[in-house]
Write a protein that holds these residues in place. Structure first.
Motif: not given
Ligand SMILES: Nc1nc2c(ncn2[C@@H]2O[C@H](COP(=O)(O)OP(=O)(O)OP(=O)(O)O)[C@@H](O)[C@H]2O)c(=O)[nH]1
Ligand SMILES: [Mg+2]
Length: 478
Positions: A152, A156, A160-161, A164, A306, A310
Motif C-alpha cells: 500500500k 492508500t 484506509q486509516s 476506519r 478483512n 489482507e
C-alpha cells in the motif's frame, strides 16, 4: 497488485532457502509459523504444544505418539543466536505458580524443539531413529498487521486509516486525532514538533482503541503500539493524512516527510521481518479468536475477516514472487485454528469450527490462495474449564465451569477472579450468515477464564491440540 518484495529481497530469500535446504538434508527442520492477530493465543499455543510434547501429553490424534514411535522430545540450541530465546520456562512458571496467563508479547523470540522418532516403515533388522527439528517463532500479533502495508502507498494507507477511524467502533477513540489532522496544514514546511504531535495523537488513538477491549483486530502500523527496538525512531514518527487533492507533495513539506517515513517504515522495518521470518516458513497455523470477535459484534467480526484476508494475500505473494521455481519456498499447509474453544460446551464446538471456517474461507478466496492444503479446527491450547449442565426454568443448559478473570462481566455481575462459576455463554448458531443476522450477538457473551490448576513437568489439558499437531507436522514424522 503491487509486488511485496523487491528483486534483491527475492534473491536474498532464494539464497537463504537454498542454504537452508542443503542444511536440511542432514538436519531435517520444519519452520512453523504461529500466526495470529493480537491476543489470539499464540504464546499459550506454543507453550502448551511444547509442554505436551516434552511431558507425553494425551495426544491420541497425533500419529507418532499414538503409535508409540516418539522416542524423545527436547529443547535444543536455537539456530539463530541473534534472536531472543522464547521464554518457555518463564511462561510455564507464570501459568503453574502465578496461576496467570503470560504477558502480551513485546518482541520476537524463537525456540527449537528436537524430536526423535522411529519411522513407521521399520524392518526388524534395521531399527533406526530419525530426528526432526521444529523451529518456532513467537512475535507480537500487532506486527502481522504490517504485512499488508507492503502493498500500500502512503495515500492508500492514509485513506484506509481515516475511513476506519470514522467507523462507529473507532470514532470515539479517534476524535482527538481526527481533529488534529484537520488543524495542521500538511503543506507547511516540515518541523519535528508538528510531526511528533500528529504522530503521538495517532498513537494515542490506536492505544485507546486497543485498550477498549480486544475487539478491534486491524490497527496498523503494528510497531506504533509495540516498537520492538524502534522506540522513538523517525520511522515510527508519522501519521496518516487527509486527502490534500494534489498529486505530488512539495519537497520538505510535512506531508512529504511523513510519506518518506512511511516508505522507510516499509523498507527498514516491515520488509526485513517479512523476509527473515515470514517468507521462509514451511507450515503455518493461523490462530483466530472468533469468540472475542463475536463478543465485539458484527462490525468486529467483519473487521477481523478483512484483516485476515489482507494478511493471507501476503502469504500468497510471498510464494508467488520468488525468484525461480527451483528454489521457491512454499508454505504447503495452513491450519486455521479457532482458539479458546473451552469457553464453550462441546455441543457448540462444531458450530464454532463451521463459523470460523466460513470467516476464513471468504478470506482465503479473496486472497486467492491455491495449491495449499488448508484445514480448520476449533481448539483450546490450555483447557481452563470443565463441562456440566445447569437447570434454568425447567430447561437443562450446557454450561462450562471455570474461574472467570477479575473484572469480567455478565450483565450486572462482575467477577472477582476467585470464584468458580458455571456459565452458559449462549448457543452459537450454525452458520456465519445466521450469526451476522439481526439480534444473534445479543444472545451470546463469552468471558475470559483464569488458567486451570497446573503442575510443573506435567502435560497440560487441551482440546484438539493433537489434531493441530498431526496436521502441521504429522507427515514429517512417518
Ligand atoms: N480459556 C482459554 N484462554 C486462552 C487460551 N489460550 C489463550 N487464552 C487467553 O488468551 C489470552 C492471550 O493469549 P496469548 O497466548 O498471550 O496471545 P498472543 O496471541 O500471544 O497475544 P500477543 O502476544 O499479545 O499477540 C490469554 O491471556 C488468555 O486469556 C486457551 O486455550 N483457553
Ligand atoms: Mg504472545
Amino acid at each position: 497488485m503491487p509486488s511485496l518484495t523487491s528483486l534483491t529481497d527475492k534473491a536474498a530469500i532464494a539464497f537463504d532457502t537454498l542454504s537452508d535446504r542443503a542444511r536440511s538434508v542432514f538436519n531435517p527442520t520444519l519452520r512453523l509459523g504461529v500466526t495470529g492477530l493480537s491476543r489470539a493465543g499464540k504464546t499459550v499455543f506454543i507453550t502448551s504444544l511444547i509442554e505436551n510434547l516434552l511431558h507425553a501429553g494425551r495426544l491420541p490424534v497425533f500419529g507418532v505418539t499414538r503409535e508409540g514411535r516418539l522416542t524423545s522430545a527436547k529443547l535444543t540450541e536455537q539456530p539463530d543466536s541473534k534472536i531472543a530465546r522464547f521464554e518457555f520456562e518463564k511462561h510455564i512458571d507464570c501459568l503453574v505458580n502465578d496461576k496467570n496467563w503470560p504477558q502480551s508479547t513485546r518482541s520476537l523470540s524463537q525456540l527449537r524443539l528436537k524430536l526423535q522418532f522411529v519411522p513407521r516403515l521399520q524392518t526388524f533388522s534395521s531399527f533406526r531413529q530419525t530426528k526432526l527439528n521444529i523451529d518456532i517463532i513467537d512475535y507480537p500479533g500487532e506486527w502481522l498487521l504490517d504485512l499488508p502495508l507492503l502493498g500500500k502507498s502512503y495515500r492508500t494507507f492514509s485513506a484506509q486509516s481515516i475511513a476506519r477511524a470514522n467507523s462507529p467502533a473507532h470514532k470515539q477513540h479517534a476524535k482527538a486525532w481526527l481533529g488534529a489532522i484537520q488543524s495542521i496544514n500538511f503543506l507547511n514546511e516540515a518541523n519535528e514538533k508538528d510531526i511528533e504531535t500528529l504522530s503521538d495523537s495517532f498513537k494515542a488513538y490506536l492505544q485507546a482503541a486497543k485498550n477498549s477491549g480486544n475487539m478491534i483486530s486491524a490497527l496498523p502500523p503494528g510497531r506504533f503500539l509495540i516498537p520492538g527496538g524502534f522506540e522513538g525512531a523517525p520511522v515510527l514518527t508519522f501519521s496518516p493524512l487527509p486527502d490534500l487533492g494534489i498529486a505530488e507533495f512539495p519537497e520538505n513539506s510535512i506531508a512529504k516527510v511523513m510519506e518518506q517515513r512511511y516508505e522507510a517504515y516499509k523498507n527498514l522495518v516491515i520488509k526485513p521481518f517479512f523476509r527473515d521470518y515470514i517468507a521462509r516458513l514451511d507450515r503455518q497455523v493461523i490462530l483466530v479468536d472468533s469468540l472475542n470477535a463475536i463478543n465485539g459484534g458484527r462490525e468486529s467480526i467483519l473487521e477481523m475477516q478483512n484483516a485476515l484476508s489482507e494478511i493471507l494475500v501476503c502469504f500468497r505473494a510471498g510464494r508467488k514472487h520468488l525468484i525461480s521455481n527451483l528454489v521457491q519456498h512454499k508454505i504447503d499447509r495452513i491450519l486455521i485454528a479457532a482458539t479458546k474453544v473451552d469457553y464453550l460446551h462441546h455441543v457448540n464446538h462444531q458450530n464454532l469450527e463451521q463459523i470460523t471456517g466460513e470467516i476464513v474461507d471468504a478470506a482465503l478466496a479473496q486472497a486467492k490462495i491455491n495449491g495449499v492444503l488448508t484445514d480448520t479446527v476449533a481448539l483450546a491450547s490450555l483447557r481452563s474449564t470443565k463441562e456440566g449442565t445447569s437447570e434454568k426454568n425447567g430447561e437443562s443448559l450446557p454450561v462450562v465451569i471455570g474461574t472467570p478473570m477479575k473484572g469480567e462481566k455478565i450483565g450486572d455481575t462482575v467477577f472477582d477472579g476467585k470464584t468458580e462459576t458455571a456459565i452458559f455463554p449462549g448457543d452459537l448458531p450454525r452458520s456465519l450468515s445466521e450469526l451476522l443476522s439481526e439480534g444473534w450477538q445479543d444472545r451470546l457473551q463469552f468471558v475470559r477464564f483464569l488458567p486451570p490448576e497446573l503442575r510443573a513437568n506435567e502435560p497440560f489439558p487441551h482440546i484438539r491440540l493433537d489434531r493441530a499437531m498431526e496436521f502441521l507436522f504429522g507427515d514429517y514424522l512417518l
